[in-house]
Design an enzyme around this catalytic site. Structure first.
Site, PDB file in Angstrom:
ATOM      1  N   CYS A   1     -65.084   9.731   1.207  1.00 46.80           N
ATOM      2  CA  CYS A   1     -64.472   8.871   2.203  1.00 46.80           C
ATOM      3  C   CYS A   1     -64.632   7.473   1.629  1.00 46.80           C
ATOM      4  CB  CYS A   1     -65.227   9.008   3.510  1.00 46.80           C
ATOM      5  SG  CYS A   1     -64.607   7.891   4.736  1.00 46.80           S
TER       6      CYS A   1
ATOM      7  N   ASN B   1     -62.451   7.768  12.111  1.00 50.81           N
ATOM      8  CA  ASN B   1     -62.537   6.351  11.750  1.00 50.81           C
ATOM      9  C   ASN B   1     -61.608   6.001  10.602  1.00 50.81           C
ATOM     10  OD1 ASN B   1     -63.805   7.629   9.677  1.00 50.81           O
ATOM     11  ND2 ASN B   1     -65.583   6.295   9.619  1.00 50.81           N
TER      12      ASN B   1
ATOM     13  N   GLY C   1     -65.185  -2.035   5.628  1.00 52.40           N
ATOM     14  CA  GLY C   1     -64.241  -1.943   6.736  1.00 52.40           C
ATOM     15  C   GLY C   1     -64.973  -2.184   8.038  1.00 52.40           C
TER      16      GLY C   1
ATOM     17  N   THR D   1     -64.563  -2.292  12.361  1.00 56.91           N
ATOM     18  CA  THR D   1     -63.996  -1.272  13.221  1.00 56.91           C
ATOM     19  C   THR D   1     -62.660  -1.787  13.673  1.00 56.91           C
ATOM     20  OG1 THR D   1     -65.198  -2.390  14.918  1.00 56.91           O
ATOM     21  CG2 THR D   1     -66.114  -0.378  14.105  1.00 56.91           C
ATOM     22  N   MET D   2     -61.898  -0.854  14.240  1.00 54.06           N
ATOM     23  CA  MET D   2     -60.572  -1.180  14.710  1.00 54.06           C
ATOM     24  C   MET D   2     -60.564  -2.493  15.499  1.00 54.06           C
ATOM     25  SD  MET D   2     -58.514   1.517  16.914  1.00 54.06           S
ATOM     26  CE  MET D   2     -59.567   1.351  18.329  1.00 54.06           C
TER      27      MET D   2
ATOM     28  N   HIS E   1     -71.746  -0.034   4.196  1.00 54.34           N
ATOM     29  CA  HIS E   1     -70.363   0.431   4.061  1.00 54.34           C
ATOM     30  C   HIS E   1     -69.471   0.023   5.216  1.00 54.34           C
ATOM     31  CE1 HIS E   1     -71.154   3.479   7.061  1.00 54.34           C
ATOM     32  NE2 HIS E   1     -70.005   4.071   6.865  1.00 54.34           N
TER      33      HIS E   1
ATOM     34  N   GLY F   1     -71.232   0.861  11.268  1.00 53.34           N
ATOM     35  CA  GLY F   1     -72.279   1.800  11.682  1.00 53.34           C
ATOM     36  C   GLY F   1     -72.255   2.005  13.185  1.00 53.34           C
TER      37      GLY F   1
END
Length: 505
Positions: A122, A226, A402, A404-405, A428, A431
């Site tokens: 991923c 995600n 990245g 979150t949305m 990353h 979380g």
């Protein structure tokens, strides 16, 4: 026999502003110590989770992240320490955001699929454009729709890139080289991928027929959960020199971030390996603290089979992100009525978040060959490292984080300090702070969508009911996470991006 929260605290010691030590004895059989990186607000979350567990409130069947970091420190062959990054949260076996390295020359050392995760490789890819926010705003909705139309999204989505069984075998072996040969990638894309988009030890024969059957229709698709594609604009530049090397020269510049993995194929490879390893553990009498930490000696047939199958799944994920890059380039070219080349739609970098790899690291003054497990963590090599592309030799490896949305994302660069402290590894993403089930109970999907619209974000979602799981409220604050890594010196901030359109499974 469970200890009280106060007893547990005796095994935890703050060793610097952003780092805590987990002493041996916190869980049985620890070979090395554990550490985790936090700032004040993340620290509260970690200790709250431990306190709840001591009261007997588990985390949806998983142990608290601190305990998981400790249990990993008890695995055979682990070196230096078990490391929890600031976005750490409990997961299957290893916590997500836990990395650990095992000595390849230690016959007892193990490989654990729980240290890679079910979504093998991923990862995240970032593309730049020469467009400005002002070019995109008027056509934002068309652009979001064009991407949604071009990229198949959602749980069972099927790919549009034609592929038969023979193609799949080749893609599993070749990674981005397959995409290049078939005309779905540009030659320079490969230079800007971790591992150059191809893990050489991949063996498609170690991927079961069931895994291949799941993977064949899904190539070039964006999963649910995600996974997303986002159109983003540069919001802040922290390091102009590094940004320029990445082709980013002003605020408001438009980028595209693609976050996806190996879909059902990687999940099946992990599941198959766990079954094989349970048997291997009985045979080799390997004892672990948590049965989710199923593992096998690296040199055993099961260990080798898994590493070869995992590499093939990794290659599949790189082909997947390459295919989505191809489709993104098409969507942009269509809306702006020009070619992807004229839009400068180049890959800045592509990183993996879930992978185990053989690397050289200096431990206690000696260079050693290690199997580095990174689960929910990102390789962050320093300047001048031989494994990073020529373009980034002076800046250090770009690290894509990245959010979150609907929240911001970051590009970081690797550091020497990270090399010595965390085996060249950093966080990353954000979380989780709330489990998926809790998010569904606590949040309403329409509210989440309305909130994004209020922020001026165009959104296209294949399964709106899943949106709550990915709502910003379900996650730790990505800025906290990134700042913790920056302050601890294990990676440095280069660029901040904010979303203007989200395409989701």
């Amino acid at each position: 026999m469970s200890r009280s929260y106060n007893d547990e605290l005796q095994f935890l010691e703050k060793i610097s502003k952003n780092c805590w030590r987990i002493k041996k004895g916190f869980v049985p059989n620890m070979q090395v110590e554990g550490v985790f990186y936090v700032n004040d607000s993340l620290e509260k979350l970690m200790f709250e989770e431990l306190r709840n567990a001591c009261r007997g409130g588990g985390v949806g069947g998983f142990l608290p992240a601190m305990k998981q970091i400790g249990n990993v420190a008890a695995l055979p062959g682990i070196v230096h320490r078990s490391i929890g990054l600031p976005d750490v949260h409990s997961g299957y076996g290893f916590a997500i955001g836990n990395m650990a390295a095992f000595d390849m020359n230690d016959p007892e050392a193990v490989v654990s699929p729980g240290g890679v995760g079910f979504d093998i490789n991923c990862g995240v890819r970032l593309l730049r454009t020469n467009l400005d926010e002002s070019d995109v705003q008027p056509v934002k909705e068309q652009l979001a729709q064009a991407m949604f139309d071009h990229i198949p999204v959602g749980v069972g989505s099927k790919g549009v890139i034609p592929m038969n069984a023979k193609d799949l075998e080749e893609a599993l072996e070749m990674g981005v080289d397959w995409s290049l040969r078939e005309g779905y990638a540009w030659a320079e894309d490969k230079e800007h991928c971790e591992e150059y988009g191809r893990m050489l030890q991949a063996d498609p024969n170690k991927v079961s027929a069931r895994a291949k059957k799941r993977g064949l229709p899904q190539l070039g698709t964006l999963g649910a959960g995600n996974h997303y594609a986002e159109i983003q604009v540069v919001d802040e530049i922290f390091n102009e020199y590094a940004a320029k090397k990445m082709g980013i020269d002003h605020k408001g510049q438009v980028c595209v971030m693609i976050h996806s993995g190996s879909r059902g194929l990687g999940h099946q490879v992990a599941t198959d390996a766990l079954v094989a390893m349970e048997k291997a553990m009985k045979r080799d009498k390997i004892i672990v603290n948590d049965r989710q930490l199923a593992c096998a000696r690296i040199a055993s047939p099961e260990g080798q089979d898994y590493l070869k199958g995992m590499a093939a799944a990794g290659n599949y994920a790189w082909v997947n992100r390459s295919s989505m890059t191809f489709l993104t380039r098409q969507a942009f070219a269509k809306v702006f009525n020009t070619t992807p080349d004229d839009l400068d739609l180049h890959v800045i970098y592509d990183v993996s978040h879930n992978i185990a790899k053989v690397e050289q690291h200096v431990v206690d003054g000696k260079e050693r060959t290690l199997l580095v497990h990174r689960k929910g963590s990102t390789r962050a090599f320093p300047p001048h490292h031989p494994l990073i592309a020529v373009d980034y030799q002076l800046t250090g490896q770009p690290v894509l984080i990245g959010g979150t949305m609907g929240t911001c994302s970051y590009v970081l660069t690797g550091t020497e300090q990270g090399m010595t402290e965390t085996f060249g590894t950093t966080c990353h993403g954000a979380g989780r702070a709330l489990s998926r089930a809790k998010s569904r109970r606590n949040l309403d999907f329409q509210d989440v969508l309305d909130k994004l619209a209020d922020m001026g974000i165009a959104i296209r979602v294949a399964s709106p009911k899943l949106v709550m799981e990915e709502a910003p409220e379900s996650y730790k604050n990505v800025t906290d996470v990134v700042n913790t890594c920056h302050d601890a010196g294990i990676s440095k901030k280069a660029i901040k991006l904010r979303p203007i359109a989200v395409i989701k499974g």
